[in-house]
Write a protein that holds these residues in place. Structure first.
Motif, mmCIF file in Angstrom:
data_model
loop_
_atom_site.group_PDB
_atom_site.id
_atom_site.type_symbol
_atom_site.label_atom_id
_atom_site.label_comp_id
_atom_site.label_asym_id
_atom_site.label_seq_id
_atom_site.Cartn_x
_atom_site.Cartn_y
_atom_site.Cartn_z
ATOM 1 N N ALA A 21 0.836 -1.209 0.000
ATOM 2 C CA ALA A 21 0.000 0.000 0.000
ATOM 3 C C ALA A 21 0.871 1.260 0.000
ATOM 4 C CB ALA A 21 -0.943 -0.003 1.201
ATOM 5 N N ALA A 22 1.949 1.249 0.799
ATOM 6 C CA ALA A 22 2.850 2.398 0.848
ATOM 7 C C ALA A 22 3.545 2.595 -0.504
ATOM 8 C CB ALA A 22 3.885 2.205 1.965
ATOM 9 N N ARG A 23 3.963 1.487 -1.114
ATOM 10 C CA ARG A 23 4.613 1.566 -2.426
ATOM 11 C C ARG A 23 3.636 2.115 -3.472
ATOM 12 N NH1 ARG A 23 7.101 -3.037 -2.223
ATOM 13 N NH2 ARG A 23 5.271 -4.235 -2.794
ATOM 14 N N ASP A 24 2.389 1.662 -3.468
ATOM 15 C CA ASP A 24 1.379 2.168 -4.401
ATOM 16 C C ASP A 24 1.124 3.662 -4.194
ATOM 17 O OD1 ASP A 24 1.175 -0.352 -5.492
ATOM 18 O OD2 ASP A 24 -0.682 -0.875 -4.399
ATOM 19 N N ARG A 25 1.048 4.085 -2.928
ATOM 20 C CA ARG A 25 0.854 5.524 -2.642
ATOM 21 C C ARG A 25 2.042 6.342 -3.131
ATOM 22 N NH1 ARG A 25 -0.979 3.633 2.416
ATOM 23 N NH2 ARG A 25 0.974 4.303 3.371
ATOM 24 N N ALA A 28 1.881 6.588 -6.951
ATOM 25 C CA ALA A 28 0.808 7.501 -7.349
ATOM 26 C C ALA A 28 1.231 8.953 -7.101
ATOM 27 C CB ALA A 28 -0.474 7.183 -6.581
ATOM 28 N N TYR A 29 1.882 9.211 -5.963
ATOM 29 C CA TYR A 29 2.342 10.568 -5.654
ATOM 30 C C TYR A 29 3.430 11.004 -6.644
ATOM 31 C CZ TYR A 29 4.323 14.517 -3.176
ATOM 32 O OH TYR A 29 4.784 15.762 -2.848
ATOM 33 N N ALA A 30 4.343 10.113 -6.998
ATOM 34 C CA ALA A 30 5.401 10.448 -7.951
ATOM 35 C C ALA A 30 4.799 10.763 -9.328
ATOM 36 C CB ALA A 30 6.399 9.293 -8.059
ATOM 37 N N ASN A 31 3.808 9.972 -9.762
ATOM 38 C CA ASN A 31 3.138 10.247 -11.040
ATOM 39 C C ASN A 31 2.421 11.594 -11.015
ATOM 40 O OD1 ASN A 31 4.009 7.869 -12.235
ATOM 41 N ND2 ASN A 31 2.182 6.722 -11.629
ATOM 42 N N HIS A 32 1.754 11.876 -9.893
ATOM 43 C CA HIS A 32 1.059 13.160 -9.748
ATOM 44 C C HIS A 32 2.054 14.327 -9.829
ATOM 45 C CE1 HIS A 32 -1.690 16.204 -8.287
ATOM 46 N NE2 HIS A 32 -0.833 16.490 -7.332
ATOM 47 N N CYS A 33 3.180 14.202 -9.136
ATOM 48 C CA CYS A 33 4.202 15.255 -9.164
ATOM 49 C C CYS A 33 4.781 15.408 -10.569
ATOM 50 C CB CYS A 33 5.315 14.951 -8.171
ATOM 51 S SG CYS A 33 4.792 15.127 -6.458
ATOM 52 N N ARG A 34 5.003 14.312 -11.266
ATOM 53 C CA ARG A 34 5.542 14.364 -12.624
ATOM 54 C C ARG A 34 4.563 15.086 -13.558
ATOM 55 N NH1 ARG A 34 6.348 9.134 -13.453
ATOM 56 N NH2 ARG A 34 8.388 9.222 -12.518
ATOM 57 N N GLN A 35 3.266 14.763 -13.465
ATOM 58 C CA GLN A 35 2.268 15.426 -14.302
ATOM 59 C C GLN A 35 2.184 16.920 -13.987
ATOM 60 O OE1 GLN A 35 -1.327 13.275 -13.609
ATOM 61 N NE2 GLN A 35 -0.809 11.616 -15.036
ATOM 62 N N ARG A 36 2.222 17.250 -12.695
ATOM 63 C CA ARG A 36 2.162 18.657 -12.295
ATOM 64 C C ARG A 36 3.370 19.420 -12.819
ATOM 65 N NH1 ARG A 36 1.694 18.876 -6.320
ATOM 66 N NH2 ARG A 36 3.948 19.014 -6.426
ATOM 67 N N GLU A 37 4.543 18.806 -12.762
ATOM 68 C CA GLU A 37 5.762 19.439 -13.270
ATOM 69 C C GLU A 37 5.702 19.610 -14.794
ATOM 70 O OE1 GLU A 37 9.386 21.344 -12.824
ATOM 71 O OE2 GLU A 37 7.920 20.740 -11.324
#
Length: 148
Positions: A21-25, A28-37
């Motif tokens: 669960a921690a790895r999935d979170r 997901a957070y890394a993908n979100h940050c990449r899209q935002r960047e």
């Protein structure tokens, strides 16, 4: 299986589930940050695919569409020619002022205003020359009165 072994097995399964669960979170957070960047960089560069396509579609439809102002219907390009501005400038003016009527009636002020040349009346008809140039050259015989 003893109760201690059973407890260790349950702890191990819980730990594996929590790690997944921690790895999935984290992913997901890394993908979100990449899209935002990526969005931030595209906005900084000025490249946003949806906006560019929308603007181009608006310009093409506006250029083909006829706009009626004070009973006269003309295309965007024709109105721009009448006002002596570019079609892009007329589009910007229309978006800023809210309607084509306001954009056509708008009189710029300040440094962008086109002022007439100093000393020239706006209702004075353009001259066709002095009249002496062509006549003086076409008359080969010029006579002068002798002084008495």
């Amino acid at each position: 299986m003893t109760p201690a072994e059973r407890a260790r097995q349950i702890d191990k399964q819980e730990f594996e589930t929590e790690c997944k669960a921690a790895r999935d979170r984290a992913i997901a957070y890394a993908n979100h940050c990449r899209q935002r960047e990526q969005q931030r960089v595209q906005a900084w560069i000025g490249v946003t695919k949806n906006v560019v396509n929308k603007v181009n579609q608006l310009q093409f439809s506006d250029r083909a569409h006829r706009h009626t102002v004070n009973g006269e219907s003309k295309t965007l390009v024709e109105w721009a020619n009448v006002l002596s501005i570019t079609p892009k400038a007329l589009l910007r003016r229309r978006r800023r002022l809210g309607s084509m009527e306001a954009a056509v009636a708008f009189q710029p002020a300040g440094r962008w205003a086109k002022r007439p040349a100093p000393g020239v009346s706006s209702n004075f008809a353009p001259s066709k020359g002095t009249g002496a140039g062509s006549t003086a050259q076409e008359t080969p015989k010029i006579t002068f009165l002798a002084k008495a």
